[in-house]
Design a protein around this motif. Structure first.
Motif, mmCIF file in Angstrom:
data_model
loop_
_atom_site.group_PDB
_atom_site.id
_atom_site.type_symbol
_atom_site.label_atom_id
_atom_site.label_comp_id
_atom_site.label_asym_id
_atom_site.label_seq_id
_atom_site.Cartn_x
_atom_site.Cartn_y
_atom_site.Cartn_z
ATOM 1 N N ALA A 1 0.793 -1.353 -0.051
ATOM 2 C CA ALA A 1 -0.075 -0.062 -0.068
ATOM 3 C C ALA A 1 0.828 0.958 -0.015
ATOM 4 O O ALA A 1 1.604 1.042 0.491
ATOM 5 N N GLU A 2 0.113 2.022 -0.742
ATOM 6 C CA GLU A 2 1.014 3.774 -0.565
ATOM 7 C C GLU A 2 2.688 3.622 -0.602
ATOM 8 O O GLU A 2 3.526 4.072 -0.315
ATOM 9 N N VAL A 3 2.227 2.577 -2.707
ATOM 10 C CA VAL A 3 4.199 2.858 -2.926
ATOM 11 C C VAL A 3 4.172 3.776 -3.561
ATOM 12 O O VAL A 3 3.252 4.834 -4.674
ATOM 13 N N SER A 4 5.017 4.654 -3.390
ATOM 14 C CA SER A 4 5.171 5.735 -4.715
ATOM 15 C C SER A 4 5.658 5.082 -6.167
ATOM 16 O O SER A 4 6.265 4.652 -6.137
ATOM 17 N N ASP A 5 6.004 6.397 -6.768
ATOM 18 C CA ASP A 5 6.266 5.916 -7.942
ATOM 19 C C ASP A 5 7.687 5.370 -7.626
ATOM 20 O O ASP A 5 8.197 4.461 -8.753
ATOM 21 N N ALA A 6 8.507 6.157 -7.125
ATOM 22 C CA ALA A 6 9.793 5.585 -7.739
ATOM 23 C C ALA A 6 10.395 3.664 -6.855
ATOM 24 O O ALA A 6 10.715 3.407 -7.393
ATOM 25 N N SER A 7 9.730 3.679 -5.795
ATOM 26 C CA SER A 7 9.299 2.442 -4.668
ATOM 27 C C SER A 7 8.784 1.164 -6.243
ATOM 28 O O SER A 7 9.476 0.339 -6.505
ATOM 29 N N ALA A 8 7.605 1.758 -6.940
ATOM 30 C CA ALA A 8 6.905 0.897 -8.018
ATOM 31 C C ALA A 8 8.494 0.884 -9.431
ATOM 32 O O ALA A 8 8.309 -0.393 -9.647
#
Length: 167
Positions: free
Chosen positions: A31-38
């Motif tokens: 949950a709550e994943v940033s674009d950078a983490s994706a």
């Protein structure tokens, strides 16, 4: 039992041409994943040469990645790389995948509704995705065969017509 292949087989009225399944799937969610983490998750997959069966991410929201276990060559490395790329990623191993396949299915909410109703009789539908030719459902691993059999009848692949034909 199983699939019968024959020349000039009549198309079912539902527009569904077939069903597919995979008994063993990994479903990774966060949950709550940033674009950078994706992006980091995708980079980890690229490094391991692993193609996800499905990938979904909402900007600043949930991330979901599914893998067929048959497609994963180094499972421990995959899990470690994903955990490093995104701490808090949860991996489920108790699921399988079922797909309803046919041209134009993505324009048929009635087929999606029916597929969901049938699948839910056998347990939680962990995930659903659609494309122009496929409805994919992640269901409990223990229910994959039951879901396939039930969908086979519901979608008219057993010779009965239960769904109106494509427009």
């Amino acid at each position: 039992p199983g699939t019968v292949v024959r020349a000039n087989a009549p198309a079912p009225e539902s527009g569904v041409r077939g069903l597919a399944h995979q008994r063993q799937v990994l479903l990774a969610t966060a949950a709550e994943v940033s674009d950078a983490s994706a992006d980091a998750v995708l980079a980890a997959l690229e490094t391991l040469d692993v193609a996800p069966r499905g990938f979904g991410h909402r900007a600043g929201g949930a991330l979901e990645v599914a893998f067929g276990l048959d497609d994963v060559h180094a499972r421990d490395s995959l899990e470690a790389s994903l955990a490093a790329a995104l701490p808090g990623l949860k991996i489920r191993e108790d699921v399988g995948a079922v797909a309803v396949i046919g041209p134009g299915i993505g324009r048929r909410p009635d087929l999606l509704r029916r597929a969901l109703q049938v699948s839910r009789r056998f347990g939680e539908v962990a995930s659903v995705s659609t494309s122009s030719f496929r409805i994919s459902l992640i269901v409990p691993r223990a229910s994959v065969e039951d879901v396939i059999r039930a969908l086979h009848g519901e979608m008219g692949l057993d010779g009965t017509a239960r769904v109106a034909s494509l427009p």
